[in-house]
Design a protein around this motif. Structure first.
Motif, short mmCIF file in Angstrom:
data_model
loop_
_atom_site.label_atom_id
_atom_site.label_comp_id
_atom_site.label_asym_id
_atom_site.label_seq_id
_atom_site.Cartn_x
_atom_site.Cartn_y
_atom_site.Cartn_z
N SER A 23 0.82 -1.22 0.00
CA SER A 23 0.00 0.00 0.00
C SER A 23 0.86 1.27 0.00
O SER A 23 0.37 2.34 -0.37
CB SER A 23 -0.94 0.01 1.21
OG SER A 23 -0.20 0.10 2.41
N SER A 24 2.13 1.17 0.39
CA SER A 24 3.00 2.35 0.40
C SER A 24 3.67 2.60 -0.95
O SER A 24 4.36 3.60 -1.11
CB SER A 24 4.07 2.20 1.47
OG SER A 24 5.04 1.24 1.07
N HIS A 25 3.47 1.72 -1.92
CA HIS A 25 4.14 1.87 -3.21
C HIS A 25 3.52 2.97 -4.05
O HIS A 25 4.02 3.26 -5.14
CB HIS A 25 4.11 0.55 -3.98
CG HIS A 25 4.89 -0.53 -3.28
ND1 HIS A 25 5.10 -1.75 -3.84
CD2 HIS A 25 5.50 -0.56 -2.06
CE1 HIS A 25 5.80 -2.51 -3.01
NE2 HIS A 25 6.05 -1.80 -1.92
N LYS A 26 2.45 3.58 -3.58
CA LYS A 26 1.84 4.72 -4.27
C LYS A 26 1.74 5.86 -3.27
O LYS A 26 1.14 5.73 -2.23
CB LYS A 26 0.45 4.34 -4.79
CG LYS A 26 -0.26 5.47 -5.50
CD LYS A 26 -1.60 5.05 -6.04
CE LYS A 26 -2.66 5.17 -4.97
NZ LYS A 26 -4.01 5.02 -5.44
N GLN A 27 2.36 6.99 -3.60
CA GLN A 27 2.35 8.16 -2.74
C GLN A 27 1.73 9.34 -3.50
O GLN A 27 1.76 9.37 -4.73
CB GLN A 27 3.77 8.53 -2.31
CG GLN A 27 4.48 7.44 -1.54
CD GLN A 27 3.98 7.31 -0.12
OE1 GLN A 27 3.62 8.29 0.51
NE2 GLN A 27 3.96 6.09 0.39
N VAL A 28 1.18 10.28 -2.77
CA VAL A 28 0.53 11.45 -3.37
C VAL A 28 1.20 12.72 -2.86
O VAL A 28 1.40 12.88 -1.66
CB VAL A 28 -0.98 11.48 -3.03
CG1 VAL A 28 -1.63 12.73 -3.61
CG2 VAL A 28 -1.67 10.24 -3.56
N VAL A 29 1.53 13.59 -3.80
CA VAL A 29 2.05 14.92 -3.48
C VAL A 29 1.02 15.93 -3.95
O VAL A 29 0.63 15.92 -5.11
CB VAL A 29 3.41 15.18 -4.16
CG1 VAL A 29 3.89 16.60 -3.90
CG2 VAL A 29 4.44 14.17 -3.70
N THR A 30 0.54 16.78 -3.05
CA THR A 30 -0.47 17.77 -3.39
C THR A 30 0.19 19.14 -3.51
O THR A 30 0.93 19.55 -2.63
CB THR A 30 -1.57 17.82 -2.32
OG1 THR A 30 -2.15 16.51 -2.20
CG2 THR A 30 -2.66 18.81 -2.68
N ILE A 31 -0.10 19.81 -4.63
CA ILE A 31 0.42 21.16 -4.86
C ILE A 31 -0.78 22.10 -4.88
O ILE A 31 -1.74 21.87 -5.63
CB ILE A 31 1.18 21.25 -6.20
CG1 ILE A 31 2.21 20.14 -6.31
CG2 ILE A 31 1.83 22.62 -6.37
CD1 ILE A 31 2.80 19.99 -7.68
N TYR A 32 -0.70 23.17 -4.09
CA TYR A 32 -1.80 24.13 -4.00
C TYR A 32 -1.32 25.48 -4.53
O TYR A 32 -0.25 25.96 -4.18
CB TYR A 32 -2.28 24.27 -2.56
CG TYR A 32 -3.34 25.33 -2.38
CD1 TYR A 32 -4.62 25.15 -2.90
CD2 TYR A 32 -3.07 26.52 -1.72
CE1 TYR A 32 -5.59 26.12 -2.77
CE2 TYR A 32 -4.04 27.50 -1.58
CZ TYR A 32 -5.30 27.29 -2.10
OH TYR A 32 -6.26 28.25 -1.98
N ASN A 33 -2.14 26.09 -5.38
CA ASN A 33 -1.84 27.42 -5.94
C ASN A 33 -2.74 28.45 -5.27
O ASN A 33 -3.92 28.55 -5.61
CB ASN A 33 -2.07 27.41 -7.45
CG ASN A 33 -1.84 28.77 -8.08
OD1 ASN A 33 -1.36 29.70 -7.44
ND2 ASN A 33 -2.20 28.88 -9.34
N PRO A 34 -2.22 29.26 -4.35
CA PRO A 34 -3.07 30.23 -3.64
C PRO A 34 -3.22 31.57 -4.37
O PRO A 34 -3.85 32.47 -3.86
CB PRO A 34 -2.32 30.43 -2.32
CG PRO A 34 -0.88 30.25 -2.69
CD PRO A 34 -0.88 29.21 -3.78
N TYR A 35 -2.66 31.67 -5.57
CA TYR A 35 -2.65 32.96 -6.25
C TYR A 35 -3.80 33.11 -7.24
O TYR A 35 -4.51 32.15 -7.53
CB TYR A 35 -1.30 33.16 -6.95
CG TYR A 35 -0.17 33.11 -5.97
CD1 TYR A 35 0.03 34.13 -5.06
CD2 TYR A 35 0.67 32.00 -5.90
CE1 TYR A 35 1.04 34.08 -4.12
CE2 TYR A 35 1.68 31.94 -4.96
CZ TYR A 35 1.85 32.97 -4.09
OH TYR A 35 2.84 32.91 -3.15
N SER A 36 -3.93 34.32 -7.76
CA SER A 36 -5.06 34.63 -8.65
C SER A 36 -4.72 34.39 -10.11
O SER A 36 -5.40 34.89 -10.99
CB SER A 36 -5.50 36.09 -8.44
OG SER A 36 -4.41 36.95 -8.72
#
Length: 197
Positions: A23-36
């Motif tokens: 189950s650890s062989h898939k990881q998720v990285v989340t990128i958030y754009n707070p700009y306009s």
């Protein structure tokens, strides 16, 4: 201006893959754009043959986030360290506005968390249980006056309207449109009180 001064949020600074935990062989990285404005991203890796990155480049709209899935390919080599670099650009530009390093560790086994379990014990009875239950019953009891007002309003709405409906009832039982609107308003308020219980 450099990208790191803009503080675009990336959830993971480190990825851990365990050889004994599929189950650890898939990881998720989340990128958030707070700009306009829209940003463009690209994911690079020091060992691209070991990893499969779903959507390794794309656009992040204003005030949105994107999840980048990074899957380690089989077989996993024990105790390796790789690096990812997430580069950010202004949309339509090839000039790098910033980057973020994310390390990837392949570890032989997932650490086992040992929690000492305490023996099960009965919880103490709540204090003032009898008093609270009696109080609750008193608070949730429907006031007969509320039901009486609802019934009177319902009957008043069934009465004929003055100079609109022809009826055999005496004229003092005919209500004007304005009176019926007030009665309907009161019935709505009473209905909300009834539904609250």
């Amino acid at each position: 201006k450099q990208w790191y001064q803009r503080r675009v949020a990336i959830t993971a600074g480190e990825l851990k893959y365990y050889t004994d935990d599929i189950s650890s062989h898939k990881q998720v990285v989340t990128i958030y754009n707070p700009y306009s404005y829209t940003l463009k991203y690209k994911v690079l890796c020091t060992a691209p043959r070991k990893y499969h990155v779903i959507e390794s480049e794309g656009l992040i709209k204003s005030h949105c986030r994107i999840d980048v899935v990074i899957r380690h390919k089989e077989p996993l080599d024990e105790s390796t360290l790789d690096k990812f670099q997430i580069q950010l650009f202004d949309n339509g530009s090839s000039t790098i506005r910033g980057h973020k390093q994310v390390t990837s560790h392949v570890l032989p086994r997932k650490p086992k968390v040992t929690v000492q379990e305490a023996p099960m014990q009965q919880l103490p009875p709540p204090e003032h249980q009898v008093t609270e239950s009696n109080t609750d019953r008193g608070q949730h009891r429907m006031d007969p006056l509320v039901l009486l007002v609802a019934a009177v309003c319902g009957m008043a709405l069934l009465l004929p309207t003055w100079q609109v409906d022809s009826s055999t009832l005496p004229p003092y039982l005919h209500l004007t449109i304005h009176q019926k609107l007030v009665v309907a308003y009161v019935l709505g308020l009473v209905t909300m009180v009834i539904l609250h219980f």
